[in-house]
Scaffold this motif. Structure first.
Motif, PDB file in Angstrom:
ATOM      1  N   CYS A  41       1.050  23.301  39.340  1.00  0.00           N
ATOM      2  CA  CYS A  41       1.313  25.097  38.610  1.00  0.00           C
ATOM      3  C   CYS A  41       3.275  25.215  39.362  1.00  0.00           C
ATOM      4  O   CYS A  41       3.565  25.300  40.442  1.00  0.00           O
ATOM      5  N   LEU A  42       3.592  25.845  38.456  1.00  0.00           N
ATOM      6  CA  LEU A  42       5.042  25.346  39.332  1.00  0.00           C
ATOM      7  C   LEU A  42       5.396  27.042  38.832  1.00  0.00           C
ATOM      8  O   LEU A  42       5.277  27.874  37.560  1.00  0.00           O
ATOM      9  N   GLU A  43       6.205  27.298  39.649  1.00  0.00           N
ATOM     10  CA  GLU A  43       6.673  29.113  39.638  1.00  0.00           C
ATOM     11  C   GLU A  43       7.451  29.547  39.931  1.00  0.00           C
ATOM     12  O   GLU A  43       8.647  29.008  40.973  1.00  0.00           O
ATOM     13  N   LYS A  44       9.075  30.423  39.717  1.00  0.00           N
ATOM     14  CA  LYS A  44       9.695  30.736  40.054  1.00  0.00           C
ATOM     15  C   LYS A  44       9.590  32.712  40.106  1.00  0.00           C
ATOM     16  O   LYS A  44       9.026  32.812  38.670  1.00  0.00           O
ATOM     17  N   ARG A  45      10.677  33.369  41.460  1.00  0.00           N
ATOM     18  CA  ARG A  45      10.676  34.443  40.985  1.00  0.00           C
ATOM     19  C   ARG A  45      11.321  34.991  39.503  1.00  0.00           C
ATOM     20  O   ARG A  45      12.731  35.174  39.718  1.00  0.00           O
ATOM     21  N   GLU A  63      -0.053  25.834  30.475  1.00  0.00           N
ATOM     22  CA  GLU A  63      -0.230  27.184  30.552  1.00  0.00           C
ATOM     23  C   GLU A  63       0.413  28.235  30.870  1.00  0.00           C
ATOM     24  O   GLU A  63       1.194  27.092  31.874  1.00  0.00           O
ATOM     25  N   VAL A  64       1.470  29.107  30.045  1.00  0.00           N
ATOM     26  CA  VAL A  64       2.045  29.937  30.739  1.00  0.00           C
ATOM     27  C   VAL A  64       1.601  30.788  31.765  1.00  0.00           C
ATOM     28  O   VAL A  64       0.206  32.278  30.751  1.00  0.00           O
ATOM     29  N   LYS A  70      -2.698  35.190  30.617  1.00  0.00           N
ATOM     30  CA  LYS A  70      -1.839  33.607  29.833  1.00  0.00           C
ATOM     31  C   LYS A  70      -2.241  33.509  28.444  1.00  0.00           C
ATOM     32  O   LYS A  70      -2.831  33.806  28.478  1.00  0.00           O
ATOM     33  N   TYR A  71      -0.932  32.689  28.567  1.00  0.00           N
ATOM     34  CA  TYR A  71      -1.145  32.284  27.150  1.00  0.00           C
ATOM     35  C   TYR A  71      -1.050  30.330  27.394  1.00  0.00           C
ATOM     36  O   TYR A  71      -0.025  30.365  27.439  1.00  0.00           O
ATOM     37  N   LYS A  72      -2.026  30.061  26.373  1.00  0.00           N
ATOM     38  CA  LYS A  72      -2.219  28.086  25.914  1.00  0.00           C
ATOM     39  C   LYS A  72      -0.973  28.007  25.044  1.00  0.00           C
ATOM     40  O   LYS A  72      -1.302  28.232  24.217  1.00  0.00           O
ATOM     41  N   ARG A  87       7.899  33.868  35.873  1.00  0.00           N
ATOM     42  CA  ARG A  87       7.589  32.647  35.518  1.00  0.00           C
ATOM     43  C   ARG A  87       6.925  31.857  35.623  1.00  0.00           C
ATOM     44  O   ARG A  87       6.872  31.547  36.888  1.00  0.00           O
ATOM     45  N   LYS A  88       5.351  31.238  35.852  1.00  0.00           N
ATOM     46  CA  LYS A  88       4.923  29.968  35.890  1.00  0.00           C
ATOM     47  C   LYS A  88       4.184  29.981  34.973  1.00  0.00           C
ATOM     48  O   LYS A  88       3.647  30.262  33.531  1.00  0.00           O
TER      49      LYS A  88
END
Length: 280
Positions: A41-45, A63-64, A70-72, A87-88
Motif C-alpha cells: 500500500c502506497l500513500e501520499k498526503r 485498489e485506489v 475504495k475503487y477497484k 492518494r492511496k
C-alpha cells in the motif's frame, strides 16, 4: 537502493521552472510506470500533491482510495486525483502495473473537471503507450515546442480516457452505462433492449438480467417509467404542443403517445393538461 515495494519503476520529472519559460495554462509535472507488489500500500498526503494525477491500469488488479471510498481498478481502467487530495493505492494482484502522469498549472484542475469524467472509468481506447512514451521523450526538454507538445499529449490521453459503450465494460458498470444511454436517448423511438444490447455489446438476456438485479425492473420498464415521468413533467410545466412532447418522449406519432398516457393516467394528454390547469 531500489524500493522493494515497486520493481523496475520508471519515474521522470519535468524541469520545475518550466512554466516560467513559457506562458501556458497547464503543463506536465512528472510521469512514470509502476509495477507494485501484491499487498503493498502506497500513500501520499494531499498537502504535497499540488497537481492532477492520472492512473492508467496496464495490467493486474489494484485498489485506489479517495475520501475513504475504495475503487477497484482492472486492466484499462483509469482513475484521477485532483490537487490537494490524499492518494492511496494498493496492489490486489501479483502484477498490478499502473502508468501515470501528473500535470499542473493555473487551469490544470479546471481542465480535468471540464471533462465531467467519473473518478473511475473504463477507457474508451486501449492503453495509449505511444503517447506516454512521447511524453517521456519530451519531459526534460525546455524549448517552447516541447512544452506545448506535452500539453497537447495530455489532452490526447484525456480523450482516450473517456467512457465507452462497448466491449470491455465490467459487469458491475453495465447497468449504470445502460441508464446513461437511456437518459440521453429517451427521444429516440428505437430505444429499447436491442439498442442497449448493441451499444453495450452485451447479449440481451445478460443485459436484462444484470439491469434487473441492479434496478429491480427490466430495461423496457425502466424506459417506459422515464418516458412517463418526462411526459407528465412536460405536460405540466411547459406549453409545448402534444405532438412535440410525444416526439421528445420517443413516440413516433401522437396516437401512440395518447394511448400511452391514457393507460398511465386514465385520460388523454390534452385532458390531463386541462385538469392540471383547472386546479391552478
Amino acid at each position: 537502493m531500489q524500493d522493494k515495494k515497486i520493481k523496475n519503476s520508471i519515474f521522470l520529472a519535468a524541469y520545475e521552472p518550466v512554466q516560467d519559460l513559457i506562458d501556458i495554462p497547464f503543463t506536465i509535472h512528472a510521469t512514470g510506470i509502476s509495477p507494485i507488489l501484491k499487498g503493498i500500500c502506497l500513500e501520499k498526503r494531499g498537502i504535497i500533491s499540488r497537481f492532477v494525477e492520472i492512473f492508467w491500469c496496464v495490467s493486474g488488479i489494484g485498489e485506489v482510495e479517495l475520501y475513504g471510498q475504495k475503487y477497484k481498478m482492472q486492466k484499462n481502467d483509469v482513475f484521477y486525483y485532483l490537487p490537494g487530495e490524499d492518494r492511496k493505492r494498493k496492489a490486489l494482484s501479483d502484477n498490478w502495473i499502473i502508468r501515470w502522469f501528473c500535470f499542473h498549472g493555473k487551469f490544470a484542475e479546471a481542465i480535468m473537471l471540464s471533462y465531467n469524467y467519473p473518478r473511475l472509468q473504463t477507457a474508451a481506447q486501449p492503453y495509449p503507450e505511444q503517447l506516454f512514451r512521447e511524453i517521456e521523450q519530451l519531459i526534460s526538454l525546455t524549448d517552447p515546442y516541447s512544452i506545448r507538445r506535452n500539453s497537447a499529449l495530455i489532452l490526447e490521453i484525456l480523450a482516450c480516457m473517456g467512457r465507452q459503450y462497448g466491449t470491455g465494460i465490467h459487469s458491475g458498470k453495465i447497468a449504470q452505462y445502460a441508464i446513461d444511454i437511456i437518459l440521453n436517448n429517451l427521444s429516440d423511438p428505437q430505444l429499447g433492449l436491442s439498442m442497449l444490447s448493441e451499444m453495450l455489446d452485451v447479449a440481451p438476456s445478460t443485459l436484462s438480467k444484470i439491469f434487473k438485479k441492479e434496478t429491480s425492473v427490466s430495461p423496457g420498464r425502466f424506459i417506459l417509467n422515464k418516458r412517463q415521468s418526462r411526459a407528465l413533467s412536460l405536460l405540466q410545466g411547459t406549453d409545448l404542443s402534444i405532438d412535440e412532447i410525444a416526439k421528445q418522449c420517443g413516440f413516433s406519432d401522437r396516437r401512440t403517445f395518447t394511448r400511452f398516457i391514457r393507460r398511465c393516467c386514465g385520460v388523454s394528454p390534452l385532458n390531463y393538461r386541462k385538469q392540471l390547469n383547472s386546479r391552478n
